[in-house]
Design a protein around this motif. Structure first.
Motif, PDB file in Angstrom:
ATOM      1  N   ILE A 203       0.882  -1.170   0.000  1.00  0.00           N
ATOM      2  CA  ILE A 203       0.000   0.000   0.000  1.00  0.00           C
ATOM      3  C   ILE A 203       0.919   1.219   0.000  1.00  0.00           C
ATOM      4  O   ILE A 203       1.654   1.444   0.957  1.00  0.00           O
ATOM      5  N   ASN A 204       0.898   1.961  -1.074  1.00  0.00           N
ATOM      6  CA  ASN A 204       1.646   3.217  -1.153  1.00  0.00           C
ATOM      7  C   ASN A 204       0.647   4.333  -0.844  1.00  0.00           C
ATOM      8  O   ASN A 204      -0.068   4.790  -1.732  1.00  0.00           O
ATOM      9  N   ALA A 205       0.605   4.750   0.401  1.00  0.00           N
ATOM     10  CA  ALA A 205      -0.386   5.726   0.848  1.00  0.00           C
ATOM     11  C   ALA A 205      -0.036   7.155   0.444  1.00  0.00           C
ATOM     12  O   ALA A 205      -0.880   8.042   0.508  1.00  0.00           O
ATOM     13  N   GLY A 206       1.192   7.392   0.069  1.00  0.00           N
ATOM     14  CA  GLY A 206       1.590   8.745  -0.315  1.00  0.00           C
ATOM     15  C   GLY A 206       1.649   9.674   0.892  1.00  0.00           C
ATOM     16  O   GLY A 206       1.942   9.259   2.009  1.00  0.00           O
ATOM     17  N   GLU A 207       1.345  10.953   0.661  1.00  0.00           N
ATOM     18  CA  GLU A 207       1.360  11.975   1.729  1.00  0.00           C
ATOM     19  C   GLU A 207       0.308  11.622   2.775  1.00  0.00           C
ATOM     20  O   GLU A 207      -0.876  11.538   2.478  1.00  0.00           O
ATOM     21  N   LEU A 208       0.749  11.410   4.009  1.00  0.00           N
ATOM     22  CA  LEU A 208      -0.142  10.986   5.088  1.00  0.00           C
ATOM     23  C   LEU A 208      -0.835  12.145   5.799  1.00  0.00           C
ATOM     24  O   LEU A 208      -1.801  11.929   6.524  1.00  0.00           O
ATOM     25  N   SER A 209      -0.341  13.375   5.625  1.00  0.00           N
ATOM     26  CA  SER A 209      -0.941  14.494   6.364  1.00  0.00           C
ATOM     27  C   SER A 209      -1.882  15.299   5.475  1.00  0.00           C
ATOM     28  O   SER A 209      -1.754  15.323   4.254  1.00  0.00           O
ATOM     29  N   LEU A 210      -2.838  15.938   6.137  1.00  0.00           N
ATOM     30  CA  LEU A 210      -3.796  16.787   5.440  1.00  0.00           C
ATOM     31  C   LEU A 210      -3.101  18.039   4.905  1.00  0.00           C
ATOM     32  O   LEU A 210      -2.222  18.605   5.563  1.00  0.00           O
ATOM     33  N   GLN A 211      -3.502  18.431   3.740  1.00  0.00           N
ATOM     34  CA  GLN A 211      -2.959  19.632   3.109  1.00  0.00           C
ATOM     35  C   GLN A 211      -3.818  20.842   3.487  1.00  0.00           C
ATOM     36  O   GLN A 211      -4.853  20.705   4.132  1.00  0.00           O
ATOM     37  N   GLY A 212      -3.419  21.985   3.090  1.00  0.00           N
ATOM     38  CA  GLY A 212      -4.217  23.192   3.314  1.00  0.00           C
ATOM     39  C   GLY A 212      -3.636  24.058   4.412  1.00  0.00           C
ATOM     40  O   GLY A 212      -2.499  23.883   4.848  1.00  0.00           O
ATOM     41  N   SER A 213      -4.482  24.973   4.890  1.00  0.00           N
ATOM     42  CA  SER A 213      -4.016  25.928   5.897  1.00  0.00           C
ATOM     43  C   SER A 213      -4.942  25.985   7.107  1.00  0.00           C
ATOM     44  O   SER A 213      -4.771  26.821   7.973  1.00  0.00           O
ATOM     45  N   GLY A 214      -5.913  25.095   7.182  1.00  0.00           N
ATOM     46  CA  GLY A 214      -6.846  25.098   8.304  1.00  0.00           C
ATOM     47  C   GLY A 214      -6.246  24.467   9.554  1.00  0.00           C
ATOM     48  O   GLY A 214      -5.070  24.100   9.606  1.00  0.00           O
ATOM     49  N   ALA A 215      -7.081  24.292  10.572  1.00  0.00           N
ATOM     50  CA  ALA A 215      -6.642  23.767  11.867  1.00  0.00           C
ATOM     51  C   ALA A 215      -6.182  22.318  11.786  1.00  0.00           C
ATOM     52  O   ALA A 215      -5.424  21.865  12.643  1.00  0.00           O
ATOM     53  N   THR A 216      -6.612  21.579  10.756  1.00  0.00           N
ATOM     54  CA  THR A 216      -6.212  20.170  10.638  1.00  0.00           C
ATOM     55  C   THR A 216      -5.012  19.965   9.701  1.00  0.00           C
ATOM     56  O   THR A 216      -4.520  18.845   9.588  1.00  0.00           O
ATOM     57  N   ALA A 217      -4.561  21.022   9.049  1.00  0.00           N
ATOM     58  CA  ALA A 217      -3.415  20.893   8.134  1.00  0.00           C
ATOM     59  C   ALA A 217      -2.225  20.313   8.887  1.00  0.00           C
ATOM     60  O   ALA A 217      -1.937  20.697  10.017  1.00  0.00           O
ATOM     61  N   GLY A 218      -1.557  19.331   8.267  1.00  0.00           N
ATOM     62  CA  GLY A 218      -0.382  18.712   8.876  1.00  0.00           C
ATOM     63  C   GLY A 218      -0.706  17.530   9.773  1.00  0.00           C
ATOM     64  O   GLY A 218       0.191  16.813  10.202  1.00  0.00           O
ATOM     65  N   LYS A 219      -1.992  17.330  10.067  1.00  0.00           N
ATOM     66  CA  LYS A 219      -2.399  16.178  10.882  1.00  0.00           C
ATOM     67  C   LYS A 219      -2.744  15.009   9.959  1.00  0.00           C
ATOM     68  O   LYS A 219      -2.853  15.168   8.745  1.00  0.00           O
ATOM     69  N   LEU A 220      -2.936  13.842  10.532  1.00  0.00           N
ATOM     70  CA  LEU A 220      -3.183  12.627   9.758  1.00  0.00           C
ATOM     71  C   LEU A 220      -4.410  12.763   8.865  1.00  0.00           C
ATOM     72  O   LEU A 220      -5.489  13.144   9.317  1.00  0.00           O
ATOM     73  N   ASP A 221      -4.247  12.425   7.612  1.00  0.00           N
ATOM     74  CA  ASP A 221      -5.357  12.304   6.661  1.00  0.00           C
ATOM     75  C   ASP A 221      -5.758  10.832   6.661  1.00  0.00           C
ATOM     76  O   ASP A 221      -5.178  10.004   5.957  1.00  0.00           O
ATOM     77  N   SER A 222      -6.745  10.484   7.485  1.00  0.00           N
ATOM     78  CA  SER A 222      -7.120   9.077   7.667  1.00  0.00           C
ATOM     79  C   SER A 222      -7.638   8.436   6.378  1.00  0.00           C
ATOM     80  O   SER A 222      -7.599   7.212   6.240  1.00  0.00           O
ATOM     81  N   SER A 223      -8.061   9.245   5.418  1.00  0.00           N
ATOM     82  CA  SER A 223      -8.558   8.671   4.164  1.00  0.00           C
ATOM     83  C   SER A 223      -7.431   8.014   3.358  1.00  0.00           C
ATOM     84  O   SER A 223      -7.696   7.230   2.452  1.00  0.00           O
ATOM     85  N   LYS A 224      -6.199   8.320   3.691  1.00  0.00           N
ATOM     86  CA  LYS A 224      -5.063   7.705   2.994  1.00  0.00           C
ATOM     87  C   LYS A 224      -4.896   6.239   3.385  1.00  0.00           C
ATOM     88  O   LYS A 224      -4.319   5.466   2.633  1.00  0.00           O
ATOM     89  N   LEU A 225      -5.397   5.868   4.556  1.00  0.00           N
ATOM     90  CA  LEU A 225      -5.258   4.488   5.021  1.00  0.00           C
ATOM     91  C   LEU A 225      -6.595   3.762   5.134  1.00  0.00           C
ATOM     92  O   LEU A 225      -6.705   2.603   4.713  1.00  0.00           O
ATOM     93  N   ASP A 226      -7.589   4.412   5.725  1.00  0.00           N
ATOM     94  CA  ASP A 226      -8.874   3.756   5.954  1.00  0.00           C
ATOM     95  C   ASP A 226      -9.514   3.318   4.638  1.00  0.00           C
ATOM     96  O   ASP A 226      -9.632   4.096   3.701  1.00  0.00           O
TER      97      ASP A 226
END
Length: 185
Positions: A50-73
């Motif tokens: 599984i090549n999940a690629g970039e694991l963190s959320l992009q953008g500039s909001g409060a969640t930027a840089g945190k886990l993007d669970s859609s990459k794994l789930d």
């Protein structure tokens, strides 16, 4: 009449001079064939990636840089295997994704680990494990089967829901097929 008695006597004498007819009796020998098949399990397609690629959320909001669970789930991969014994089992061990380039404890607000749950499905049985705790989950019976072993990820999270530390992350799911082992008498 004398001639007929002489003829009968000649026939009897000739018959007596012949060897006795051989008796025909048959005899049967037996070759017994024994063999066995070991109780075993094997993967015929033992790995996938599984090549999940970039694991963190992009953008500039409060969640930027945190886990993007859609990459794994919801990520799934299919292995293929078989077990030839009726008491075979399957277990799964989810090993967390760990930052392999940043190996020290991160400062507050950051995480270098991603946890998830892995489920393996084979022969109408599901084995599950979470990477939060070390070791494999409970084994489930799969019995005799041949075919797909579908591995699905779900429930991904980081320990503190913090920002993910930059670097390469690596983890794995181990699926173990185990034949029944009958102790020798």
């Amino acid at each position: 009449m004398k001639t007929s008695i002489l003829a009968v006597a000649a026939v009897i004498a000739a018959t007596a001079a012949l060897p006795a007819a051989a008796q025909t009796t048959s005899a049967t020998g037996t070759v017994t064939i024994n063999g066995s098949v070991a109780d075993r399990c094997q993967f015929t397609l033992p790995s996938d990636v599984i090549n999940a690629g970039e694991l963190s959320l992009q953008g500039s909001g409060a969640t930027a840089g945190k886990l993007d669970s859609s990459k794994l789930d919801g990520q799934t991969r299919t292995l293929q295997g078989w077990c030839n014994g009726t008491a075979a089992t399957m277990s799964v061990e989810a090993q967390r994704l760990v930052n392999t380039t940043f190996t020290t404890t991160p400062p507050a607000g950051f995480d270098r680990v991603v946890n998830y749950t892995a489920t393996a499905a084979a022969n109408s049985a599901n084995a599950t494990d979470t990477s939060v705790t070390d070791g494999a989950g409970s084994a489930v019976p799969v019995g005799m089967f041949t075919g797909d072993v579908k591995v699905t990820l779900s429930g991904s999270s980081s320990p503190t829901s913090g920002l993910l530390v930059a670097g390469d992350y690596s983890g794995q799911v181990l699926v173990t097929l185990t034949p029944s082992v009958t102790p020798a008498p």
